[in-house]
Design a protein around this motif. Structure first.
Motif, short mmCIF file in Angstrom:
data_model
loop_
_atom_site.label_atom_id
_atom_site.label_comp_id
_atom_site.label_asym_id
_atom_site.label_seq_id
_atom_site.Cartn_x
_atom_site.Cartn_y
_atom_site.Cartn_z
N MET A 105 -9.43 -5.29 -1.46
CA MET A 105 -9.24 -6.14 -2.61
C MET A 105 -9.42 -5.30 -3.87
N ILE A 106 -8.50 -5.47 -4.83
CA ILE A 106 -8.55 -4.69 -6.06
C ILE A 106 -8.75 -5.65 -7.22
N ASP A 107 -9.94 -5.65 -7.80
CA ASP A 107 -10.27 -6.58 -8.89
C ASP A 107 -10.19 -5.82 -10.20
N GLU A 108 -8.96 -5.63 -10.67
CA GLU A 108 -8.73 -4.86 -11.90
C GLU A 108 -8.28 -5.79 -13.01
N ARG A 109 -8.91 -5.69 -14.17
CA ARG A 109 -8.60 -6.56 -15.30
C ARG A 109 -8.21 -5.74 -16.52
N PRO A 110 -7.08 -6.05 -17.13
CA PRO A 110 -6.72 -5.35 -18.36
C PRO A 110 -7.72 -5.65 -19.48
N ALA A 111 -7.88 -4.71 -20.36
CA ALA A 111 -8.83 -4.89 -21.47
C ALA A 111 -8.43 -6.09 -22.32
N ASP B 224 -7.04 5.80 3.36
CA ASP B 224 -7.03 6.33 4.72
C ASP B 224 -8.25 5.91 5.52
N SER B 225 -9.38 5.74 4.84
CA SER B 225 -10.61 5.42 5.56
C SER B 225 -10.97 3.94 5.51
N ALA B 226 -10.24 3.16 4.74
CA ALA B 226 -10.61 1.76 4.57
C ALA B 226 -10.20 0.89 5.73
N GLY B 227 -9.14 1.27 6.43
CA GLY B 227 -8.66 0.45 7.52
C GLY B 227 -8.19 -0.91 7.03
N THR B 228 -7.54 -0.93 5.88
CA THR B 228 -7.14 -2.19 5.25
C THR B 228 -5.75 -2.60 5.69
N ASP B 229 -5.60 -3.87 6.12
CA ASP B 229 -4.30 -4.39 6.52
C ASP B 229 -3.51 -4.92 5.33
N VAL B 230 -4.22 -5.55 4.37
CA VAL B 230 -3.58 -6.19 3.22
C VAL B 230 -4.42 -5.91 1.97
N TRP B 231 -3.74 -5.65 0.87
CA TRP B 231 -4.41 -5.50 -0.40
C TRP B 231 -4.15 -6.72 -1.26
N VAL B 232 -5.21 -7.29 -1.82
CA VAL B 232 -5.10 -8.41 -2.76
C VAL B 232 -5.38 -7.86 -4.15
N LEU B 233 -4.44 -8.03 -5.07
CA LEU B 233 -4.61 -7.44 -6.39
C LEU B 233 -3.98 -8.31 -7.47
N ARG B 234 -4.37 -8.05 -8.70
CA ARG B 234 -3.81 -8.78 -9.83
C ARG B 234 -2.47 -8.16 -10.21
N ALA B 235 -1.44 -8.99 -10.28
CA ALA B 235 -0.10 -8.49 -10.55
C ALA B 235 -0.02 -7.76 -11.88
N ARG B 236 -0.56 -8.38 -12.92
CA ARG B 236 -0.40 -7.82 -14.26
C ARG B 236 -1.12 -6.48 -14.41
N ALA B 237 -2.28 -6.35 -13.82
CA ALA B 237 -3.08 -5.14 -14.01
C ALA B 237 -2.70 -4.02 -13.06
N SER B 238 -2.39 -4.35 -11.81
CA SER B 238 -2.36 -3.32 -10.76
C SER B 238 -0.98 -2.93 -10.26
N LEU B 239 0.06 -3.66 -10.65
CA LEU B 239 1.39 -3.34 -10.13
C LEU B 239 2.01 -2.18 -10.91
N ARG B 240 1.70 -0.97 -10.46
CA ARG B 240 2.26 0.23 -11.06
C ARG B 240 2.82 1.09 -9.93
N ALA B 241 4.04 1.55 -10.10
CA ALA B 241 4.80 2.15 -9.01
C ALA B 241 4.09 3.33 -8.34
N ARG B 242 3.60 4.28 -9.11
CA ARG B 242 3.05 5.49 -8.50
C ARG B 242 1.78 5.21 -7.69
N PRO B 243 0.78 4.55 -8.26
CA PRO B 243 -0.41 4.28 -7.44
C PRO B 243 -0.13 3.35 -6.26
N LEU B 244 0.82 2.42 -6.43
CA LEU B 244 1.16 1.55 -5.31
C LEU B 244 1.79 2.34 -4.18
N HIS B 245 2.59 3.33 -4.54
CA HIS B 245 3.18 4.19 -3.51
C HIS B 245 2.10 4.95 -2.77
N ARG B 246 1.10 5.42 -3.50
CA ARG B 246 -0.03 6.11 -2.85
C ARG B 246 -0.81 5.15 -1.97
#
Length: 220
Positions: A1-7, A45-67
């Protein structure tokens, strides 16, 4: 889960209640909580995560999502991401970034659980409230063309529409169909009304969209 909030942005307590709910009842567990998508990408690689839950507005960025998701998901399939959206712009961005599931901040736990399981299966899930908002557009998209507008045309109106779509003027249509120019004009007005088209160009576009011209070419 990614709890990221824009300033400077205030959010409802979606992530707080998600952590407070007994997710085991939904066969879901939170294995990792990250503050940014970049941080999540570092431990993926170490999290063993099946699904990521994140905020669309804050976290949807192409490069980090690709990583985060890597190349393991084919480009024609959605990614294992549940995007928490706040408005239509968020929904559009989430779909553009191939998120599997779209939920709203105040969707129910059952809807959110369904979204998470859909994302785990790489299946598309969209919040029922989003679907309800676009109900008319969805209906037009999935309704068979022959079931509504086109079936409302008479045989003669069908012929006039085909000629119109081929670029013929009213005079040319009259000569081709052996009817008067006034009758052609009457048919055109009826066609525009039945197809809910604002002009001849839009009516012609609908003729191509509904496959009338393809059918004509096959029988020509």
């Amino acid at each position: 889960m990614i709890d990221e909030r824009p300033a400077g942005t205030e959010y409802k307590q979606f992530f707080s209640w998600l952590q407070a709910v007994d997710l085991a009842k939904f066969d879901i567990s939170i294995s990792k909580v990250c503050s940014t998508v970049e941080q999540a990408a570092e431990i993926v690689d170490s999290a063993g995560t099946d699904v990521w839950v994140l905020r669309a507005r804050a976290s949807l960025r192409a490069r980090p999502l690709h990583r985060l998701c890597g190349d393991s998901v084919p480009k024609d399939l959605p990614q294992p991401i549940v995007a928490v959206c706040d408005d239509e712009e968020d929904v559009a961005r989430a779909l553009e970034h191939r998120a599997s599931a779209i939920v709203l901040e105040d969707d129910s736990p059952w809807q959110t659980a369904s979204a998470i399981h859909a994302a785990a299966a790489r299946e598309l899930f969209v919040s029922p409230r989003v679907l309800n908002h676009y109900r008319r557009q969805l209906l037009e998209l999935i309704t068979s063309p022959s079931s509504s507008r086109i079936d409302a045309l008479t045989n003669r109106e069908h012929d006039v529409l085909v000629c119109l779509a081929e670029g013929s003027s009213n005079s040319e249509i009259a000569r081709r169909l052996f009817i008067s120019r006034a009758t052609v004009g009457s048919h055109v007005l009826s066609i525009l009304r039945k197809l809910d088209a604002s002009n001849r160009t839009e009516a012609a576009a609908l003729a191509y969209r509904y496959g009338l011209m393809t059918t004509r070419r096959r029988h020509a």
